[in-house]
Motif scaffolding. Structure first.
Motif, mmCIF file in Angstrom:
data_model
loop_
_atom_site.group_PDB
_atom_site.id
_atom_site.type_symbol
_atom_site.label_atom_id
_atom_site.label_comp_id
_atom_site.label_asym_id
_atom_site.label_seq_id
_atom_site.Cartn_x
_atom_site.Cartn_y
_atom_site.Cartn_z
ATOM 1 N N UNK A 427 0.849 -1.178 0.000
ATOM 2 C CA UNK A 427 0.000 0.000 0.000
ATOM 3 C C UNK A 427 0.888 1.231 0.000
ATOM 4 N N UNK A 428 0.320 2.366 -0.335
ATOM 5 C CA UNK A 428 1.074 3.612 -0.400
ATOM 6 C C UNK A 428 0.647 4.556 0.720
ATOM 7 N N UNK A 431 -0.014 8.248 -0.190
ATOM 8 C CA UNK A 431 -1.108 8.561 -1.107
ATOM 9 C C UNK A 431 -2.376 7.907 -0.577
ATOM 10 N N UNK A 432 -2.749 8.273 0.647
ATOM 11 C CA UNK A 432 -3.981 7.831 1.295
ATOM 12 C C UNK A 432 -4.044 6.319 1.531
ATOM 13 N N UNK A 433 -2.898 5.667 1.622
ATOM 14 C CA UNK A 433 -2.822 4.245 1.940
ATOM 15 C C UNK A 433 -3.559 3.390 0.911
ATOM 16 N N UNK A 434 -3.571 3.825 -0.315
ATOM 17 C CA UNK A 434 -4.265 3.043 -1.334
ATOM 18 C C UNK A 434 -3.559 1.707 -1.519
ATOM 19 N N UNK A 435 -4.312 0.604 -1.556
ATOM 20 C CA UNK A 435 -3.690 -0.700 -1.809
ATOM 21 C C UNK A 435 -3.090 -0.735 -3.195
ATOM 22 N N UNK A 436 -1.988 -1.477 -3.340
ATOM 23 C CA UNK A 436 -1.264 -1.525 -4.595
ATOM 24 C C UNK A 436 -1.212 -2.958 -5.122
ATOM 25 N N UNK A 437 -1.255 -3.078 -6.418
ATOM 26 C CA UNK A 437 -1.117 -4.384 -7.060
ATOM 27 C C UNK A 437 0.132 -4.352 -7.931
ATOM 28 N N UNK A 438 0.808 -5.480 -8.025
ATOM 29 C CA UNK A 438 2.012 -5.542 -8.841
ATOM 30 C C UNK A 438 2.825 -6.774 -8.511
ATOM 31 N N UNK A 439 3.954 -6.905 -9.171
ATOM 32 C CA UNK A 439 4.819 -8.075 -9.005
ATOM 33 C C UNK A 439 5.965 -7.761 -8.052
#
Length: 847
Positions: A427-428, A431-439
């Motif tokens: 998560x970031x 930037x408002x703790x938005x969950x993140x997707x990725x490798x």
């Protein structure tokens, strides 16, 4: 079992006989002259009945072996791996289940067998009861461990297991029904005389009735799903105007996570401590607690840092918490592991400790309120294992096997030292703790760790279900790992955890590691001044950007490292060490006269906004030394001389900032630089507090290149002077990422996103998705007039919902996605045609 007249000699002789028969230990028998004792093999129980000494001996070697030999874990990721470790230790065969998204996951690799149960959405896979039961029967698994989350507290699933002759690792169905429902649990606790938080948990779930009850309780109130846990669906409502919208959001999350929309309301205590007690009960009427955990450091009701035992809790209050938790478990005939959660009024903790020590009636002024009981193993159970040395999963399996508890008497449960756990999320935080997707391209853990170990002699433990190459997707919780640290004192553990977090590095996807480090370094946390409002009070400091001059230092280091990487890859592949003399000779032969790159900290960096674009240029200069390369590094109005020697880089800034760096390269393309420097006279003030001009500092810079990504870490900053501004040290002494760059060809390119409120507008009225996810609901229609800040659609990612708002007032021109559509990060979601007044305002602003 025996009964005889009380005779000390005969009793001791009997115990000695039993001891010599069942063990070959040379330990003196005097150690075991208690009325009860146990070891891993032998349990001796004694008691008095009408003055008659009574007892029984239980030898674990003579008890039935496991009634099952194959265990299926109805879960995924970290908890599945955790259960597999103990199951294999006990000689059990293991079975994993997986969705299509988890086909190559770590928990699948760890299991002896694995079976597919459905597509990625949890409702079609990990929440699909019939598919899981069918899978267990297909592979011959006699027992199912539900882990936590998903179906772990679902009484229907436990009943299905029983109907199909499969053992369920958990409490009886009736206990799950009673305590798994927060509303029913509150009623039971009230009947048992346990204080509960004022609230509403009735059957009338209409919007009108719930709003009426909220007003009766008084704002702020907490909306909580009756089923489930993990903070999902919990909303704090501060006013009547926002109640209905948050109620709808809570129901949506509850339906997605637990398949149930029943809601309860509770009075929200703004300054409180979240303290929970771990209990375990067997099928023979024995129940003990393994002390308490403090889980007050939370964000969006999701726990971030957990510790045991709870700081600032007196022994008398600890005993009362434990006794109350055990009484609650016995009231419902509980079996297996569970957690009783309490809320403590943090403003009156000191008076509570004094009140209990003076043996006043605690019920007249209750020190805590019952919140709920989780009828499962908790995510944070490792901290309890570290302070007790017990394997809670083994306790669960032995109870399921109808054995006695490994330790039957409360006073024999060990309590040693302190432990903390942090959850590492994709998560970031900036930037408002938005969950993140990725490798996850690369994953580095601290040295000298042990995975899933309950041995307190191993002070650092990692519980994770992720490995390098894994994808953090949009369908499940974004937790990457749990880092658990133990020690003799809370302060020792805190410092050890800060160091362990620095050596935990995740490449390819942003995480909350730096944010958690900052929490641990705050003086308020170190002084145990924590409560559930702790993060909110300190959020501005925790997300404050680092100063521009720190970022510039990192930019120079990144540029030098990138130059070495490029030169090494292009000219020195035959050498394993980019610092060797042949490699430097090749650099001299083929070096371009100028080497430049653009560095723009991306949205995962904490760099100051004014340094969002940095141009670094290295210009070759003539050197009188044949063994060195000499460059002039320029960035904005700043410049520095850079000398590259064999295994050494020296930076000499021309504005009296002296930087010296001893460096070395490792096989994974990491260059480490030690810097010593002074703050120049004309350094701008871009911080709340700043060191005195001329103060000398030393810090270590780690520069990594992983694929196309270049990441700069600062490994601790220390002052070489005796005096240092406290606020400055608190902010900059944070072992953390300070710059993350992405490389494109010969330049470093970056991606920067806007906040959720602005919703990443491509143009003034076009709105991008701030993250990958699924459209849960569309709230507007094409042609509809909307105001600035009106919700247009609801996006769901990692089981959390996010309202996407209109950035302007105007008319909805296009909506590009419908309900249940999957969207990628930065996909255009909708377009708003601005009103004439809005367009006029924009033209005036441009003018």
């Amino acid at each position: 079992m025996w009964k005889r007249a009380p005779s000390r000699n005969s009793f001791e002789n009997l115990c000695k006989s039993i001891w010599s028969t069942y063990t070959c230990s040379s330990v003196p028998f005097s150690i075991f002259q208690k009325r009860s004792f146990h070891n891993n093999r032998l349990i001796l129980e004694t008691w008095k009945e009408n003055g008659v000494e009574t007892g029984k001996v239980i030898d674990r070697n003579t008890q039935p072996s496991f009634r099952f030999d194959k265990l299926l874990v109805a879960n995924r990721g970290e908890i599945a791996c955790r259960v597999f470790r103990t199951a294999k230790k006990l000689g059990l065969k293991t079975v994993a289940i997986y969705s299509d998204a988890d086909r190559n996951s770590l928990h699948v690799d760890w299991a002896d067998e694995a079976i597919r149960i459905g597509p990625p959405p949890s409702t079609e896979s990990y929440l699909n009861m019939d598919n899981i039961i069918r899978a267990a029967k297909q592979v011959g698994a006699q027992v199912i461990h539900p882990g936590y989350g998903f179906l772990s507290e679902n009484s229907i699933f436990a009943e299905k297991c029983r109907q199909n002759g499969i053992l369920f690792v958990g409490p009886p169905v009736e206990a799950i029904k009673k305590m798994g429902s927060k509303a029913a649990a509150r009623s039971i606790m009230q009947a048992a005389g346990v204080p509960v938080v004022p609230g509403y948990h009735g059957d009338d779930q209409s919007d009108k009735r719930l709003l009426e009850e909220a007003k009766r309780i008084g704002f702020p109130v907490m909306i909580k799903p009756s089923m489930g846990g993990g903070g999902k669906g919990m909303k704090i409502v501060h006013s009547e105007s926002e109640f209905l919208s948050l109620l709808e959001a809570s129901r949506a999350e509850a339906s997605s996570s637990f398949g149930d929309t029943h809601i309860l309301l509770e009075k929200y205590l703004a300054v409180s401590r979240h303290v929970e007690v771990q209990i375990v009960a067997d099928k023979h009427g024995n129940c003990v607690h393994l002390y308490e955990r403090d889980c007050s450091v939370q964000r969006r009701h999701q726990k971030i840092i957990e510790e045991a035992p709870a700081p600032g809790i007196s022994s008398s209050l600890r005993s009362l918490l434990g006794e109350t938790a055990v009484a609650a478990a016995k009231a419902v005939g509980y079996e297996n592991a569970g957690t009783v959660e309490f809320i403590l009024d943090a403003t009156r903790l000191e008076s509570y400790n004094e009140q209990l020590s003076s043996k006043q009636d605690w019920k007249t002024n209750p020190p805590f309120y019952f919140m709920e009981m989780n009828t499962r193993l908790q995510v944070e159970h490792p901290v309890t294992e570290m302070i007790t040395g017990q394997d809670l999963v083994e306790w669960q399996l032995r109870v399921t096997n109808e054995e006695y508890l490994p330790i039957l008497h409360q006073q024999q449960i060990p309590l040693s030292g302190h432990a903390m756990e942090v959850r590492i999320y994709a998560e970031n935080p900036f930037d408002q703790f938005l969950p993140q997707a990725g490798t996850i391209h690369k994953l580095i853990y601290p040295p000298t760790i042990q995975s899933f170990s309950s041995n307190p002699s191993v002070p650092i433990r990692i519980d994770s279900g992720m490995k390098e190459g894994d994808m953090v997707g949009v369908f499940y919780d974004p937790m990457i790992a749990k880092l658990i640290v133990s020690g003799q004192s809370r302060e020792e553990v805190r410092q050890r955890l800060v160091d362990a977090l620095f050596h935990t590095r995740v490449f390819g996807i942003p995480t909350n590691i730096e944010f958690v480090q900052r929490i641990l370094r705050l003086e308020e946390f170190a002084m145990t001044g924590i409560d559930t409002g702790f993060l909110e009070r300190n959020m501005e400091d925790l997300t404050m950007p680092l100063p521009g001059w720190v970022v510039r230092h990192c930019a120079v280091c990144a540029s030098v490292a990138q130059f070495l990487f490029d030169s090494y890859v292009q000219y020195s592949r035959q050498s394993a060490d980019p610092w060797c003399l042949p490699a430097l000779s090749l650099f001299r032969l083929h070096l371009e006269q100028r080497y430049s790159m653009d560095l723009i900290p991306d949205k995962f960096s904490t760099a100051a906004e004014k340094d969002k674009e940095i141009h670094v240029q290295l210009t070759r200069l003539e050197s009188s030394e044949a063994s060195e390369l000499l460059f002039l590094a320029k960035l904005k109005e700043h410049q520095a001389l850079v000398r590259i020697l064999e295994r050494q880089v020296i930076l000499d800034e021309r504005d009296d900032v002296a930087v010296k760096a001893g460096t070395k390269a490792s096989a994974d393309y990491m260059i480490k630089m030690k810097l010593e420097w002074k703050l120049p006279q004309d350094t701008e003030t871009d911080m709340r507090s700043q060191p005195d001009v001329g103060t000398s500092f030393r810090e270590w810079i780690d520069v990594y290149q992983v694929g196309s990504e270049v990441v700069v870490y600062r490994e601790g900053l220390s002052s070489l002077n005796k005096s240092m501004t406290t606020g400055y040290k608190e902010l900059t002494d944070s072992s953390a990422i300070v710059a993350r760059f992405k490389r494109s060809k010969s330049m470093l390119a970056f991606e920067r996103g806007d906040s959720l409120e602005t919703s990443s507008p491509l143009s003034h009225g076009a709105v991008q998705s701030p993250m990958p996810g699924r459209v849960a609901k569309v709230l507007a229609t094409v042609g509809q007039q909307v105001n600035k800040g009106d919700p247009i659609l609801v996006l769901e990612a990692m089981k959390m919902t996010h309202q996407i708002l209109s950035p302007i007032a105007g008319c909805v021109k296009e909506i590009h996605f419908g309900p249940n559509d999957l969207v990628s990060g930065e996909a255009m979601l909708f377009e708003i045609q601005p009103d004439v007044e809005e367009q006029t305002t924009n033209l005036e602003n441009k003018a």
